[in-house]
Design an enzyme around this catalytic site. Structure first.
Site, PDB file in Angstrom:
ATOM      1  N   PHE A 101       0.827  -1.210   0.000  1.00 22.77           N
ATOM      2  CA  PHE A 101       0.000   0.000   0.000  1.00 22.77           C
ATOM      3  C   PHE A 101       0.866   1.267   0.000  1.00 22.77           C
ATOM      4  CE2 PHE A 101      -1.906   2.853   3.408  1.00 22.77           C
ATOM      5  CZ  PHE A 101      -2.514   3.712   2.507  1.00 22.77           C
ATOM      6  N   LEU A 122       5.620 -10.219  -2.620  1.00 23.16           N
ATOM      7  CA  LEU A 122       4.203 -10.159  -3.026  1.00 23.16           C
ATOM      8  C   LEU A 122       3.291 -10.930  -2.062  1.00 23.16           C
ATOM      9  CD1 LEU A 122       4.553 -10.445  -6.936  1.00 23.16           C
ATOM     10  CD2 LEU A 122       4.562  -8.396  -5.504  1.00 23.16           C
ATOM     11  N   ALA A 153       9.166  -3.322   3.651  1.00 24.01           N
ATOM     12  CA  ALA A 153       8.675  -4.710   3.677  1.00 24.01           C
ATOM     13  C   ALA A 153       8.564  -5.157   5.132  1.00 24.01           C
ATOM     14  CB  ALA A 153       9.639  -5.622   2.926  1.00 24.01           C
ATOM     15  N   TYR A 155       4.333  -7.272  16.939  1.00 24.90           N
ATOM     16  CA  TYR A 155       4.623  -6.459  15.754  1.00 24.90           C
ATOM     17  C   TYR A 155       5.412  -5.207  16.157  1.00 24.90           C
ATOM     18  CZ  TYR A 155       3.714  -2.786  12.327  1.00 24.90           C
ATOM     19  OH  TYR A 155       3.851  -1.718  11.466  1.00 24.90           O
ATOM     20  N   ASN A 205      -1.398   6.301  11.950  1.00 26.38           N
ATOM     21  CA  ASN A 205      -2.219   5.347  11.185  1.00 26.38           C
ATOM     22  C   ASN A 205      -2.364   5.852   9.757  1.00 26.38           C
ATOM     23  OD1 ASN A 205      -2.858   4.646  14.004  1.00 26.38           O
ATOM     24  ND2 ASN A 205      -4.280   3.229  13.020  1.00 26.38           N
ATOM     25  N   ILE A 231      -9.804   2.398   8.224  1.00 26.54           N
ATOM     26  CA  ILE A 231     -10.494   3.144   7.156  1.00 26.54           C
ATOM     27  C   ILE A 231     -10.721   2.227   5.956  1.00 26.54           C
ATOM     28  CG2 ILE A 231     -10.235   5.075   5.527  1.00 26.54           C
ATOM     29  CD1 ILE A 231      -8.909   6.643   7.860  1.00 26.54           C
ATOM     30  N   ARG A 257      -7.102   7.901  17.045  1.00 29.26           N
ATOM     31  CA  ARG A 257      -5.870   7.596  16.322  1.00 29.26           C
ATOM     32  C   ARG A 257      -5.405   8.870  15.623  1.00 29.26           C
ATOM     33  NH1 ARG A 257      -6.347   3.900  19.022  1.00 29.26           N
ATOM     34  NH2 ARG A 257      -6.266   1.664  18.588  1.00 29.26           N
TER      35      ARG A 257
HETATM   36  P1  NAD Z   1       1.571  -3.692   3.107  1.00 30.86           P
HETATM   37  O1  NAD Z   1       1.303  -5.038   3.709  1.00 30.86           O
HETATM   38  O2  NAD Z   1       0.613  -3.163   2.111  1.00 30.86           O
HETATM   39  O3  NAD Z   1       3.024  -3.683   2.464  1.00 30.86           O
HETATM   40  C1  NAD Z   1       4.055  -4.515   2.876  1.00 30.86           C
HETATM   41  C2  NAD Z   1       4.772  -5.007   1.635  1.00 30.86           C
HETATM   42  O4  NAD Z   1       5.883  -5.805   2.052  1.00 30.86           O
HETATM   43  C3  NAD Z   1       3.896  -5.903   0.756  1.00 30.86           C
HETATM   44  O5  NAD Z   1       4.056  -5.535  -0.600  1.00 30.86           O
HETATM   45  C4  NAD Z   1       4.443  -7.308   0.993  1.00 30.86           C
HETATM   46  O6  NAD Z   1       4.255  -8.165  -0.109  1.00 30.86           O
HETATM   47  C5  NAD Z   1       5.899  -7.014   1.308  1.00 30.86           C
HETATM   48  N1  NAD Z   1       6.538  -8.033   2.141  1.00 30.86           N
HETATM   49  C6  NAD Z   1       6.059  -8.556   3.292  1.00 30.86           C
HETATM   50  N2  NAD Z   1       6.921  -9.457   3.775  1.00 30.86           N
HETATM   51  C7  NAD Z   1       7.966  -9.491   2.920  1.00 30.86           C
HETATM   52  C8  NAD Z   1       9.175 -10.229   2.872  1.00 30.86           C
HETATM   53  N3  NAD Z   1       9.479 -11.125   3.821  1.00 30.86           N
HETATM   54  N4  NAD Z   1      10.021 -10.021   1.839  1.00 30.86           N
HETATM   55  C9  NAD Z   1       9.720  -9.134   0.857  1.00 30.86           C
HETATM   56  N5  NAD Z   1       8.582  -8.406   0.850  1.00 30.86           N
HETATM   57  C10 NAD Z   1       7.731  -8.590   1.865  1.00 30.86           C
HETATM   58  O7  NAD Z   1       1.733  -2.699   4.345  1.00 30.86           O
HETATM   59  P2  NAD Z   1       1.763  -1.107   4.383  1.00 30.86           P
HETATM   60  O8  NAD Z   1       0.572  -0.668   5.135  1.00 30.86           O
HETATM   61  O9  NAD Z   1       2.043  -0.551   3.034  1.00 30.86           O
HETATM   62  O10 NAD Z   1       3.016  -0.880   5.342  1.00 30.86           O
HETATM   63  C11 NAD Z   1       4.305  -0.574   4.823  1.00 30.86           C
HETATM   64  C12 NAD Z   1       5.251  -0.375   5.999  1.00 30.86           C
HETATM   65  O11 NAD Z   1       4.810   0.697   6.817  1.00 30.86           O
HETATM   66  C13 NAD Z   1       5.385  -1.595   6.905  1.00 30.86           C
HETATM   67  O12 NAD Z   1       6.732  -1.696   7.304  1.00 30.86           O
HETATM   68  C14 NAD Z   1       4.520  -1.231   8.099  1.00 30.86           C
HETATM   69  O13 NAD Z   1       4.977  -1.879   9.265  1.00 30.86           O
HETATM   70  C15 NAD Z   1       4.732   0.266   8.164  1.00 30.86           C
HETATM   71  N6  NAD Z   1       3.651   0.980   8.837  1.00 30.86           N
HETATM   72  C16 NAD Z   1       2.407   1.000   8.272  1.00 30.86           C
HETATM   73  C17 NAD Z   1       1.397   1.715   8.923  1.00 30.86           C
HETATM   74  C18 NAD Z   1       0.008   1.788   8.351  1.00 30.86           C
HETATM   75  O14 NAD Z   1      -0.826   2.460   8.953  1.00 30.86           O
HETATM   76  N7  NAD Z   1      -0.288   1.185   7.201  1.00 30.86           N
HETATM   77  C19 NAD Z   1       1.660   2.366  10.136  1.00 30.86           C
HETATM   78  C20 NAD Z   1       2.941   2.296  10.670  1.00 30.86           C
HETATM   79  C21 NAD Z   1       3.932   1.625   9.999  1.00 30.86           C
END
Ligand code: NAD
Length: 303
Positions: A11, A33, A73, A140, A169, A184, A207
């Site tokens: 995302f 992926l 990732a 996590y 968030n 959301i 949040r």
């Molecule tokens: P998401 O799940 O959409 O994206 C994660 C991506 O990492 C995916 O494309 C997935 O295929 C890839 N991935 C997962 N494990 C992997 C592995 N072992 N090797 C290679 N690729 C791998 O999540 P997101 O919401 O886009 O979050 C992105 C980052 O932001 C993450 O590190 C998450 O912890 C951090 N984050 C997100 C939020 C949020 O509100 N969405 C808040 C705080 C932190």
């Protein structure tokens, strides 16, 4: 500039990749992926389908020799981390460590790390500051904190610099109902199916919702600033779940049926991150209010 985005098919990562390509960067994506979607990627980005925990990702970094790695990732599902803490640690701790080791060997200049407000746990404060005590209440968040600490030590021991961005968030188009901060997206998914919304607790929990394009801008700013710093990427404004539903209802111009359920154990009640450090360290501030960000988001809901 040559950059790698791990998790670039996810995302937040996919939005970041689009902006980096527009910024003129050569963009490589490392993604297995597992939750990502290759179809989201900008057609000029180069996708390497591999796991950050494996040798192939390290070999990629050694060949590409990027200037900067954006490390997004992750196993980002809080509930899954509680059900399977080992998997969470393998991806978020060991995966990060392997990436750092590969980066050090390849002479990468900087890692920009996606961390989370979750590292603070349930801190009873109106606005959290970056140097407030950390006390994760999910595996996590614990694994993200461990990643932060490895970054810090890698800078001390090997001179590999970093910027840690602790996101609030994040929300926006393309978010799936899974993962961190997905309330959301969950609402959008249910409304698109004509379903009512479930709220866990009384809906007064808050949040700090930050729009994905603001998160992308903060990542771009960190390419040039914020070395060795840990910085909030947030609005500094708390929004309750009840208020969120009210804004969505106004924007969709429809009433929304809501059911209140018992609060989930382990859920943080209030979370709001002070964002003033980012103004100084990154020359960044959020451009979108919650109303503006939601207006952009609901446009993409198939309702
Ligand atoms: P998401 O799940 O959409 O994206 C994660 C991506 O990492 C995916 O494309 C997935 O295929 C890839 N991935 C997962 N494990 C992997 C592995 N072992 N090797 C290679 N690729 C791998 O999540 P997101 O919401 O886009 O979050 C992105 C980052 O932001 C993450 O590190 C998450 O912890 C951090 N984050 C997100 C939020 C949020 O509100 N969405 C808040 C705080 C932190």
């Amino acid at each position: 500039m040559k950059v790698v985005v791990t998790g670039g098919a996810g995302f937040i990562g996919s939005h970041l990749v689009h902006r980096l390509v527009s910024h003129g960067c050569e963009v490589h994506v490392i993604d297995n992926l597992s939750t990502g979607d290759a179809g989201r990627l900008h057609n000029e980005a180069i996708l390497h389908i591999c796991d950050i925990c494996g040798d192939q990702a390290a070999a990629c970094i050694s060949l590409i020799k990027p200037d900067i790695i954006f490390h997004l990732a992750a196993q980002a599902d809080v509930q899954r981390s509680i059900a399977d803490p080992s998997h969470d640690a393998e991806v978020n701790i060991m995966g990060t460590l392997r990436l750092l080791e590969a980066s050090r060997k390849a002479g990468v200049r900087k890692i920009i790390f996606a961390s989370t407000s979750g590292v603070y746990g349930e801190l009873n404060k109106d606005q959290i500051l970056e140097d407030d005590p950390v006390s994760p209440i999910s595996f996590y968040a614990l694994s993200k904190l461990a990643g932060e600490r490895y970054l810090h030590l890698y800078q001390q021991c090997f001179g590999l610099t970093y910027t840690i961005l602790r996101y609030g968030n994040v929300y926006g188009p393309g978010q799936t109902p899974k993962g961190e901060g997905g309330v959301i997206a969950v609402f959008g998914d249910r409304l698109a199916q004509g379903l009512s919304l479930n709220v866990y607790g009384d809906g007064n929990q808050t949040r700090d919702f930050i729009y994905v394009q603001d998160v992308v801008s903060a990542n771009l700013a960190a390419m040039y600033k914020g070395d060795g710093e840990t910085i909030h990427v947030s609005t500094g404004q708390p929004t309750s779940i009840n208020r969120l539903i009210q804004i969505v209802a106004e924007q969709l111009n429809q009433s929304i049926e809501t059911h209140y359920k018992p609060a989930k154990t382990g859920d943080i009640v209030h979370s709001c991150l002070n964002s003033s450090k980012a103004k100084i360290a990154l020359d960044w501030k959020p451009a979108y209010t919650i109303e503006q960000g939601l207006a952009e988001t609901v446009k993409h809901w198939p309702i």
